[in-house]
Design a protein around this motif. Structure first.
Motif, PDB file in Angstrom:
ATOM      1  N   VAL A  95       0.860  -1.191   0.000  1.00 31.78           N
ATOM      2  CA  VAL A  95       0.000   0.000   0.000  1.00 31.78           C
ATOM      3  C   VAL A  95       0.890   1.233   0.000  1.00 31.78           C
ATOM      4  N   LEU A  96       0.645   2.124  -0.934  1.00 28.05           N
ATOM      5  CA  LEU A  96       1.376   3.389  -1.032  1.00 28.05           C
ATOM      6  C   LEU A  96       0.478   4.499  -0.514  1.00 28.05           C
ATOM      7  N   HIS A  97       0.842   5.059   0.643  1.00 32.51           N
ATOM      8  CA  HIS A  97       0.091   6.159   1.235  1.00 32.51           C
ATOM      9  C   HIS A  97       0.684   7.477   0.742  1.00 32.51           C
ATOM     10  N   VAL A  98      -0.132   8.302   0.111  1.00 32.02           N
ATOM     11  CA  VAL A  98       0.294   9.612  -0.373  1.00 32.02           C
ATOM     12  C   VAL A  98      -0.373  10.669   0.490  1.00 32.02           C
ATOM     13  N   CYS A  99       0.437  11.447   1.197  1.00 22.10           N
ATOM     14  CA  CYS A  99      -0.111  12.483   2.070  1.00 22.10           C
ATOM     15  C   CYS A  99      -0.735  13.595   1.236  1.00 22.10           C
ATOM     16  N   THR A 100      -1.965  13.934   1.580  1.00 20.39           N
ATOM     17  CA  THR A 100      -2.661  15.017   0.867  1.00 20.39           C
ATOM     18  C   THR A 100      -3.085  16.119   1.836  1.00 20.39           C
ATOM     19  N   ASP A 101      -2.415  16.181   3.009  1.00 18.23           N
ATOM     20  CA  ASP A 101      -2.805  17.195   3.978  1.00 18.23           C
ATOM     21  C   ASP A 101      -2.140  18.532   3.670  1.00 18.23           C
ATOM     22  N   LEU A 102      -2.215  19.489   4.612  1.00 18.39           N
ATOM     23  CA  LEU A 102      -1.985  20.894   4.302  1.00 18.39           C
ATOM     24  C   LEU A 102      -0.619  21.187   3.705  1.00 18.39           C
ATOM     25  N   ALA A 103       0.461  20.788   4.403  1.00 16.36           N
ATOM     26  CA  ALA A 103       1.799  21.101   3.899  1.00 16.36           C
ATOM     27  C   ALA A 103       2.049  20.410   2.572  1.00 16.36           C
ATOM     28  N   CYS A 104       1.593  19.181   2.455  1.00 11.51           N
ATOM     29  CA  CYS A 104       1.806  18.441   1.207  1.00 11.51           C
ATOM     30  C   CYS A 104       0.914  18.963   0.087  1.00 11.51           C
ATOM     31  N   THR A 105      -0.287  19.394   0.438  1.00 12.51           N
ATOM     32  CA  THR A 105      -1.161  20.009  -0.566  1.00 12.51           C
ATOM     33  C   THR A 105      -0.511  21.261  -1.142  1.00 12.51           C
ATOM     34  N   ALA A 106       0.071  22.069  -0.268  1.00 11.40           N
ATOM     35  CA  ALA A 106       0.743  23.280  -0.728  1.00 11.40           C
ATOM     36  C   ALA A 106       1.966  22.970  -1.572  1.00 11.40           C
ATOM     37  N   LEU A 165       5.518  14.203   8.135  1.00 14.60           N
ATOM     38  CA  LEU A 165       6.764  14.442   7.405  1.00 14.60           C
ATOM     39  C   LEU A 165       6.704  15.808   6.724  1.00 14.60           C
ATOM     40  N   CYS A 166       6.092  16.767   7.399  1.00 14.99           N
ATOM     41  CA  CYS A 166       5.767  18.048   6.779  1.00 14.99           C
ATOM     42  C   CYS A 166       6.996  18.841   6.362  1.00 14.99           C
ATOM     43  N   GLU A 167       8.124  18.608   7.036  1.00 18.83           N
ATOM     44  CA  GLU A 167       9.334  19.348   6.667  1.00 18.83           C
ATOM     45  C   GLU A 167       9.914  18.850   5.347  1.00 18.83           C
ATOM     46  N   ARG A 168       9.403  17.723   4.841  1.00 20.66           N
ATOM     47  CA  ARG A 168       9.885  17.166   3.577  1.00 20.66           C
ATOM     48  C   ARG A 168       8.729  16.930   2.614  1.00 20.66           C
ATOM     49  N   ALA A 169       7.757  17.822   2.609  1.00 22.26           N
ATOM     50  CA  ALA A 169       6.598  17.662   1.741  1.00 22.26           C
ATOM     51  C   ALA A 169       6.987  17.814   0.269  1.00 22.26           C
ATOM     52  N   PRO A 170       6.251  17.099  -0.610  1.00 27.72           N
ATOM     53  CA  PRO A 170       5.185  16.132  -0.357  1.00 27.72           C
ATOM     54  C   PRO A 170       5.758  14.761   0.027  1.00 27.72           C
ATOM     55  N   ALA A 171       5.005  14.010   0.812  1.00 27.98           N
ATOM     56  CA  ALA A 171       5.525  12.784   1.400  1.00 27.98           C
ATOM     57  C   ALA A 171       4.687  11.572   1.003  1.00 27.98           C
ATOM     58  N   THR A 172       5.356  10.431   0.924  1.00 27.06           N
ATOM     59  CA  THR A 172       4.679   9.156   0.705  1.00 27.06           C
ATOM     60  C   THR A 172       5.255   8.123   1.662  1.00 27.06           C
ATOM     61  N   LEU A 173       4.440   7.131   1.993  1.00 22.27           N
ATOM     62  CA  LEU A 173       4.843   6.035   2.868  1.00 22.27           C
ATOM     63  C   LEU A 173       4.386   4.730   2.249  1.00 22.27           C
ATOM     64  N   VAL A 174       5.319   3.795   2.073  1.00 27.21           N
ATOM     65  CA  VAL A 174       5.004   2.472   1.539  1.00 27.21           C
ATOM     66  C   VAL A 174       4.987   1.477   2.686  1.00 27.21           C
TER      67      VAL A 174
END
Length: 661
Positions: free
Chosen positions: A107-118, A148-157
């Motif tokens: 499963v590949l989780h792609v962060c779509t929250d605020l910092a990553c959206t920006a 992982l907001c300091e390294r946006a955009p982030a993904t987790l496998v």
């Protein structure tokens, strides 16, 4: 009426995953082969029900091994723990990281929250989804904040599978002098629901006594900042995934000798207990034993330490109230489930200085009369899990945890419990329910946790940053600690800075520094549009309000909140309505649904923001009025802080920034 799973049976692999945690079943009532004795009487029910708190670890064991939770597997867990299937199904479907429907092992989780959206998460997600179709064997899931907001955009496998090497319980303790190279981003992380290891029986009379069940291993890869190529590569060819940066990369001030909470990150090997002790580790615990429990609480009280999770409740008062309870046993719970969008300070502390948290938990437990501690850790933090598991094992081996801590006759041990993707479990009573094997829904108060908390016993709960602050209080003294900051907000504070800044990361400043001073350190850009303080549950401020002092009282007087220390900067290239809609989506998704004001209000808030996304002025007036009415209802009538703060950011954007005008 309860659920019935019919003829669904667990596979051999699913049985093995559960049995590795709980041990083999003792009778056919638990799933073993039927014997003549089983036809005469049922036995073991009381003992099984007493293990209800193993439900979440058992679900993790299945998810780690198979990738999803089938009806047959869930039925087997229910039989092993004597949990009604309907209740177990309610728990399994409560958490975002679990699935009760078939899905690929990866499963590949792609962060779509605020910092990553920006930072372009929507485009990243679309590109990844286009390249990883059904035939790829990878499920792509849009995820809330991964921390992982300091390294946006982030993904987790996350890749499920059979353990590739012995579990920690079967592995000898590592040498005490470690020379560990940087860990690769994709690695098999030792996952044990109770941080098992040799001789790890829990002291005291609490839950978990004598149980050190094994769990499976799960493989993870962190890609941040992520590109479509990097994310696809990590999901499909993990052996070529890039190395994850060291924790100090998230601390722009790393190496500064004036730091108090972050001074070991980047200067001390986080895997080495000897290195930690060479840099002052366990000095605070020795002083705590010299002072005694009552004097430790007095030091914490005199230092003026308040909770760093956002509520700012005086820590000394909480500890004193717990210690004074006649009912036993007492419990200590560390809330490491930081899920507020934009927050990652606890992750950096746990990855870069894990022994500090173990020491601080031991001090807190000693002061409050607890002999069992639980560390509730975000399921999205694989490296923190590995570092803390190793640190707890080493502390146990060296006599710093267990039946006789430092030869002082005091017994204390720590169990790690993994969360599974539920923002609401950051609320203390929801966290207790999660550990106990129930849905992570908040409880009504009173009774308060200091009276009846985990397992119905007096419980003290603090987050990671709060606990780590106890160490300098004891090493420097309460008076010296209180001299840092302001009279009402004492000590240092960690701030998570992300968004459109040149140097995102965790910053340590004394309370009283201004927002402008912090953003200058982080390299704010000239075209600043807005700053979000406190995360999704916080509020926006304007670029002309950067003189706000970063204290609890200063932000309160300015009509905003400090929260857990989130500071997100957005320039004029980031569309504000899109951010507000993402905040509304977040609260709708994360509402536990227990109370009507939050369950319905978060949906109505999102619907209204969808309607006015491209409208301004009079065209949006009716929906803005509706938003205010719904927001007031949520704030006044919701059972917990999620619903009470779900309208804050939207309200501040409308009133302070003039959104939709």
């Amino acid at each position: 009426m309860d659920l019935r799973f019919g003829d669904s049976k667990p596979t051999d692999e699913e049985r093995a995953a559960v049995d590795a945690l709980l041990g083999p079943p003792e009778s056919s009532w638990e799933g073993a082969d039927r014997s003549d004795a089983d036809l005469r009487w049922a036995r073991g029910g009381r003992e099984a029900r007493d293990r209800r708190d193993q439900l979440l670890p058992a679900l993790h064991a299945l998810n780690d091994r198979v990738g999803w939770i089938s009806e047959g597997a869930l039925d087997y867990v229910c039989r092993r723990l004597t949990v009604p299937p309907a209740e177990a199904y309610g728990v399994a479907t409560f958490y975002a990281m679990f699935s009760v429907r078939p899905r690929p092992a990866t499963v590949l989780h792609v962060c779509t929250d605020l910092a990553c959206t920006a930072a372009g998460a929507s485009e990243l997600c679309a590109a990844v989804e286009a390249r990883l179709g059904p035939e790829s064997g990878v499920k792509v899931e849009r995820s809330p904040c991964l921390g992982l907001c300091e390294r946006a955009p982030a993904t987790l496998v996350i890749r499920a599978g059979t353990p590739a090497r012995p579990t920690q319980e079967d592995t000898p303790a590592r040498p005490t002098q470690e020379d560990t190279p940087a860990r690769p981003a994709f690695e098999d992380e030792a996952v044990q629901a109770e941080s098992g290891g040799p001789g790890a029986a829990a002291p005291g009379d609490g839950k978990g006594k004598g149980r050190r069940g094994r769990n499976t291993l799960h493989a993870t890869a962190v890609c941040a900042p992520s590109t479509p190529d990097a994310a696809v590569q990590a999901a499909t060819t993990p052996e070529t995934a890039p190395t994850e940066p060291a924790p100090e990369s998230a601390v722009p001030q790393s190496g500064d000798p004036t730091l108090t909470l972050l001074h070991r990150i980047g200067t001390t090997d986080p895997t080495s207990l000897d290195d930690y002790r060479a840099h002052g580790g366990y000095t605070a615990l020795r002083r705590a034993f010299a002072l005694g429990p009552a004097a430790v609480i007095r030091e914490v009280t005199d230092a003026g330490l308040v909770g760093r999770g956002g509520a700012a409740f005086p820590t000394g008062r909480k500890w004193q109230a717990t210690a004074a309870q006649p009912d036993h046993p007492h419990y200590l719970v560390c809330n490491a489930d930081e899920s507020e969008p934009g927050t990652f300070k606890d992750r950096v502390l746990m990855e870069g200085d894990p022994y500090a948290l173990v020491e601080a938990m031991t001090i807190a437990a000693y002061a409050t009369g607890a002999h069992q501690g639980y560390l509730y850790l975000r399921g999205e933090y694989p490296r923190a899990l590995a570092r803390l598991t190793h640190a707890i094992e080493q502390a146990r081996t060296r006599g710093l945890l267990g039946d006789d801590v430092l030869g002082q006759g005091y017994a204390f041990d720590i169990e790690i419990r993994r969360g599974a993707g539920a923002y609401i479990c950051g609320e203390e009573t929801a966290l207790f329910n999660s550990i106990e094997g129930h849905r992570g829904e908040p409880r009504s108060k009173p009774p308060f946790p200091v009276e009846k908390g985990l397992f119905g016993k007096p419980t003290v709960e603090n987050n990671v940053e709060t606990l780590v602050n106890v160490l300098p209080i004891l090493t420097q003294g309460a008076q010296a600690y209180a001299a840092i900051g302001t009279p009402a907000s004492t000590g240092p504070k960690l701030f998570c800075v992300s968004g459109t800044v040149a140097r995102p990361g965790v910053y340590e400043l004394p309370f009283g520094a201004t927002l402008g001073e912090l953003l200058t350190l982080a390299g704010v850009r000239d075209n600043l549009r807005a700053v979000l303080l406190g995360g999704a549950a916080g509020g926006f401020v304007r670029p002309d309000e950067l003189d706000i002092p970063l204290t609890f009282e200063g932000t309160r007087e300015a009509g905003t909140t400090l929260g857990s220390g989130v500071v997100m900067a957005f320039d004029d290239t980031v569309p504000l309505p899109r951010l507000l809609l993402r905040i509304a989506e977040f609260f709708r998704d994360e509402s536990c649904g227990q109370c009507v004001p939050c369950r319905v209000g978060t949906v109505r808030q999102e619907e209204a923001l969808h309607r006015i996304a491209d409208r301004t002025g009079a065209a949006a007036a009716d929906d803005i009025a509706l938003l205010r009415e719904v927001g007031r209802a949520m704030r006044d009538a919701s059972i917990c802080g999620l619903g009470q703060t779900a309208w804050n950011a939207v309200e501040s954007a409308i009133d302070r920034l003039g959104a939709y005008e």
